[in-house]
Design a protein around this motif. Structure first.
Motif, PDB file in Angstrom:
ATOM      1  N   ASN A 143      -5.612  -4.456   4.173  1.00 31.53           N
ATOM      2  CA  ASN A 143      -5.678  -5.826   3.641  1.00 31.53           C
ATOM      3  C   ASN A 143      -5.573  -5.761   2.112  1.00 31.53           C
ATOM      4  O   ASN A 143      -5.399  -4.675   1.552  1.00 31.53           O
ATOM      5  CB  ASN A 143      -6.958  -6.557   4.106  1.00 31.53           C
ATOM      6  N   ASN A 144      -5.680  -6.933   1.464  1.00 32.87           N
ATOM      7  CA  ASN A 144      -5.435  -6.984   0.013  1.00 32.87           C
ATOM      8  C   ASN A 144      -6.719  -6.940  -0.830  1.00 32.87           C
ATOM      9  O   ASN A 144      -6.715  -7.325  -1.988  1.00 32.87           O
ATOM     10  CB  ASN A 144      -4.624  -8.240  -0.346  1.00 32.87           C
ATOM     11  N   TRP A 145      -7.816  -6.444  -0.253  1.00 31.19           N
ATOM     12  CA  TRP A 145      -9.053  -6.362  -1.034  1.00 31.19           C
ATOM     13  C   TRP A 145      -8.878  -5.396  -2.213  1.00 31.19           C
ATOM     14  O   TRP A 145      -8.197  -4.373  -2.092  1.00 31.19           O
ATOM     15  CB  TRP A 145     -10.217  -5.895  -0.169  1.00 31.19           C
ATOM     16  N   GLN A 146      -9.547  -5.753  -3.324  1.00 29.97           N
ATOM     17  CA  GLN A 146      -9.446  -4.942  -4.547  1.00 29.97           C
ATOM     18  C   GLN A 146     -10.765  -4.216  -4.829  1.00 29.97           C
ATOM     19  O   GLN A 146     -11.848  -4.738  -4.557  1.00 29.97           O
ATOM     20  CB  GLN A 146      -9.125  -5.849  -5.749  1.00 29.97           C
ATOM     21  N   SER A 147     -10.648  -3.025  -5.411  1.00 31.86           N
ATOM     22  CA  SER A 147     -11.837  -2.279  -5.844  1.00 31.86           C
ATOM     23  C   SER A 147     -12.431  -2.950  -7.075  1.00 31.86           C
ATOM     24  O   SER A 147     -11.702  -3.503  -7.905  1.00 31.86           O
ATOM     25  CB  SER A 147     -11.427  -0.844  -6.188  1.00 31.86           C
ATOM     26  N   ASP A 219      -6.949 -15.063   0.851  1.00 32.43           N
ATOM     27  CA  ASP A 219      -5.835 -15.971   0.535  1.00 32.43           C
ATOM     28  C   ASP A 219      -5.929 -16.568  -0.865  1.00 32.43           C
ATOM     29  O   ASP A 219      -5.083 -17.367  -1.265  1.00 32.43           O
ATOM     30  CB  ASP A 219      -5.762 -17.100   1.575  1.00 32.43           C
ATOM     31  N   GLY A 220      -6.991 -16.189  -1.610  1.00 32.59           N
ATOM     32  CA  GLY A 220      -7.106 -16.646  -2.998  1.00 32.59           C
ATOM     33  C   GLY A 220      -7.617 -18.067  -3.141  1.00 32.59           C
ATOM     34  O   GLY A 220      -7.695 -18.598  -4.250  1.00 32.59           O
ATOM     35  N   SER A 221      -8.005 -18.703  -2.030  1.00 35.35           N
ATOM     36  CA  SER A 221      -8.462 -20.101  -2.099  1.00 35.35           C
ATOM     37  C   SER A 221      -9.780 -20.218  -2.866  1.00 35.35           C
ATOM     38  O   SER A 221     -10.108 -21.257  -3.410  1.00 35.35           O
ATOM     39  CB  SER A 221      -8.616 -20.690  -0.688  1.00 35.35           C
TER      40      SER A 221
END
Length: 568
Positions: A143-147, A219-221
């Motif tokens: 997924n697009n999770w960031q550290s 989704d950045g919402s």
């Protein structure tokens, strides 16, 4: 240990935070050690400290200054031996003080034996101690999770063809709290330390341990869109902490503080309300982001004074109404020095340091003093990038230049923002290396150590150190500091922060000038109608002459006063 006040003895306590690497070196290695702390216990007792929080001294590759633990039950040779640790615990006990240790269990180091076994095979008995996922549908990241330290929160493991989750450094693998065996291991290792005489635990980023098990893309919402909404104060976090309370905190009667990342007031009330049986208190960091433009730590702006007062006030009032308890602090090992950030570390350094102390120590909660704060240590004077040691800072120096900043602009930002600002060695006296080490210090010593040090302040009744001693003692003497209702008094004053605490018996009033100019303050009518008729006793002052107790008063630069009105 003074448990005479019952279960919540820590409500009148003051905690002292020790960053062991920079506190006191006894071997000449250039790095502080456990014996160095043991040798300074009389100093801390004299200051009035009840609880000493020792940051991680476990076996660790030190990729994140010991917050990457490779063995939870062994002391790193860098800091000494288990015998040294036992002597420290005994020394504190003898003085009626408590030892609080750091517990880091959102993640372990990838060098921990659990991970070393888990990565070898999908069938390993330790596989499920960590969070593994297959590649996403496109063959890439799950997924697009960031550290939190930048970059994706997933690391590829070639041998077993899966990714593992790392919310911090790529060598800090997140533990899988869904697995009851992991939860039992954590309870066991905490009981191990409690039985060794540890009577407090500071739980690192503990509100991140419960992850939403769908592992959806963000989704950045809801900003910042880095995945944190799926694991911050996650679905089962309160359940997990209640389980630890039943297994460890309750049976051992320990004091606990949860470090809460990007949390909310509502959750912190639940974490720290005694009826919930979770933590004694919580740290939140909202008030230390008031100088981040748009939430960006790596851009500079003057701090927003009104936002600072509003946040401190909201947390005071909200935690009181909900029956929660605050951990109060200006400084820690991850923050620049508050003296340089919110006040004046030059001309008005002494007044400023005392002003910050008075303002914080009149609030409701348990105050934390970070090493060096009590002598007014400022941010050091950085000359060159080669002087920095913090991995986050050296990474950002490169990234800021990649983003178009000049090397000089990047260095200017680091001077203000680097975590190394608070990590420079403790200034004990005016001898070589400020009395910290006989060797070469691991991080530079602030050049101003000749005039800023413990030895010069101890005998001086007007020193910053003696002011700290005074405000720490007041918490034990005046009940209103523990239980008084908080009310802000300053009505968006551009220079003044003023508040009262009232418990029906006494009223405490704190007025502080956060500016380098004179300021005028007028008490609100309702307070003055109630309080003006009484004689106010001055409990604390940071100037030679305090203004008279009048409805309208003049305050010199960085002046700060604490009064009590005894209504009985």
């Amino acid at each position: 240990m003074n448990h005479s006040t019952g279960q919540d003895w820590w409500r009148k306590s003051t905690v002292y935070q020790v960053y062991p690497k920079s506190f006191k070196d006894t071997t000449g290695s250039g790095t502080g050690d456990i014996r160095g702390l043991t040798g300074k216990l009389d100093y801390l007792q004299e200051l009035g400290i009840d609880i000493v929080w020792l940051q991680p001294v476990y076996v660790s590759p030190q990729n994140d200054n010991g917050y990457d633990v490779a063995d939870y039950r062994r002391i790193s040779e860098d800091f000494g031996s288990m015998e040294d640790f036992d002597q420290l615990a005994a020394g504190l006990k003898k003085r009626g003080m408590s030892l609080m240790t750091d517990i880091v269990v959102n993640h372990s180091s990838t060098e921990h034996p659990w991970f070393q076994e888990a990565k070898l095979s999908r069938d390993s008995r330790y596989r499920d101690y960590y969070i593994w996922r297959d590649p996403g549908p496109d063959g890439g990241l799950p997924n697009n999770w960031q550290s939190k330290f930048g970059g994706p929160a997933w690391q590829w493991e070639e041998a077993t063809g899966q990714y593992f989750l790392t919310l911090f450094d790529k060598t800090q693998a997140d533990l899988n709290w869904e697995n009851s065996k992991v939860r039992q291991e954590v309870a066991d290792l905490m009981s191990f330390w409690a039985e060794k005489g540890v009577s407090g635990f500071r739980m690192d980023v503990i509100n991140l341990i419960s992850k939403d098990q769908e592992f959806l893309n963000d989704d950045g919402s809801k900003p910042p869109g880095d995945g944190r909404k799926f694991y911050t104060d996650g679905p089962r976090v309160h359940e997990y902490i209640k389980e630890l309370y039943k297994r460890v905190f309750g049976p051992h009667n320990v004091v606990t503080v949860g470090e809460m990342s990007s949390t909310t007031l509502e959750h912190c009330i639940r974490y720290s309300n005694p009826h919930e049986q979770e933590f004694s208190m919580t740290f939140n960091f909202h008030h230390l982001k008031v100088d981040y433009p748009g939430g960006n730590k790596w851009e500079l702006m003057p701090y927003d004074f009104e936002a600072l007062k509003r946040l401190l006030s909201e947390w005071q009032t909200g935690m009181q109404q909900g029956g929660g308890w605050n951990a109060l602090f200006w400084n820690n090992h991850d923050q620049p020095r508050a003296l340089s950030r919110f006040a004046d570390d030059g001309k008005y350094r002494i007044e400023s340091a005392k002003m910050l102390a008075t303002t914080l120590h009149g609030l409701q909660g348990t105050p934390y003093v970070y090493q060096g704060e009590e002598i007014g240590m400022p941010n050091p004077q950085w000359k060159d990038i080669s002087e920095f040691r913090d991995i986050e800072s050296t990474n950002m120096y490169r990234i800021l230049q990649e983003q178009g900043k000049s090397a000089e602009e990047a260095l200017t930002i680091l001077r203000e923002r680097s975590r190394d600002n608070s990590r420079t060695p403790m200034l004990w006296d005016d001898s070589r290396n400020a009395g910290f080490t006989s060797g070469t210090p691991w991080l530079k010593i602030d050049e101003r150590y000749k005039e800023i040090n413990v030895a010069s302040q101890l005998p001086n009744p007007d020193s910053i150190l003696n002011h700290y001693k005074q405000v720490i003692a007041l918490r034990k003497q005046e009940q209103v500091i523990t239980d008084g209702r908080y009310k802000r008094l300053d009505e968006q004053h551009p220079q003044i922060f003023a508040y009262e605490r009232d418990n029906g018996q006494d009223t405490l009033v704190v007025v502080s000038n956060f500016s380098g100019q004179e300021a005028e303050f007028t008490f609100p009518d309702d307070l003055w109608t109630q309080a003006g008729a009484y004689e106010a006793e001055l409990l604390s002052s940071n100037t030679a002459q305090a203004p008279a107790w009048e409805k309208q008063m003049q305050l010199s630069p960085y002046a700060s006063y604490m009064w009590i009105i005894r209504n009985t």
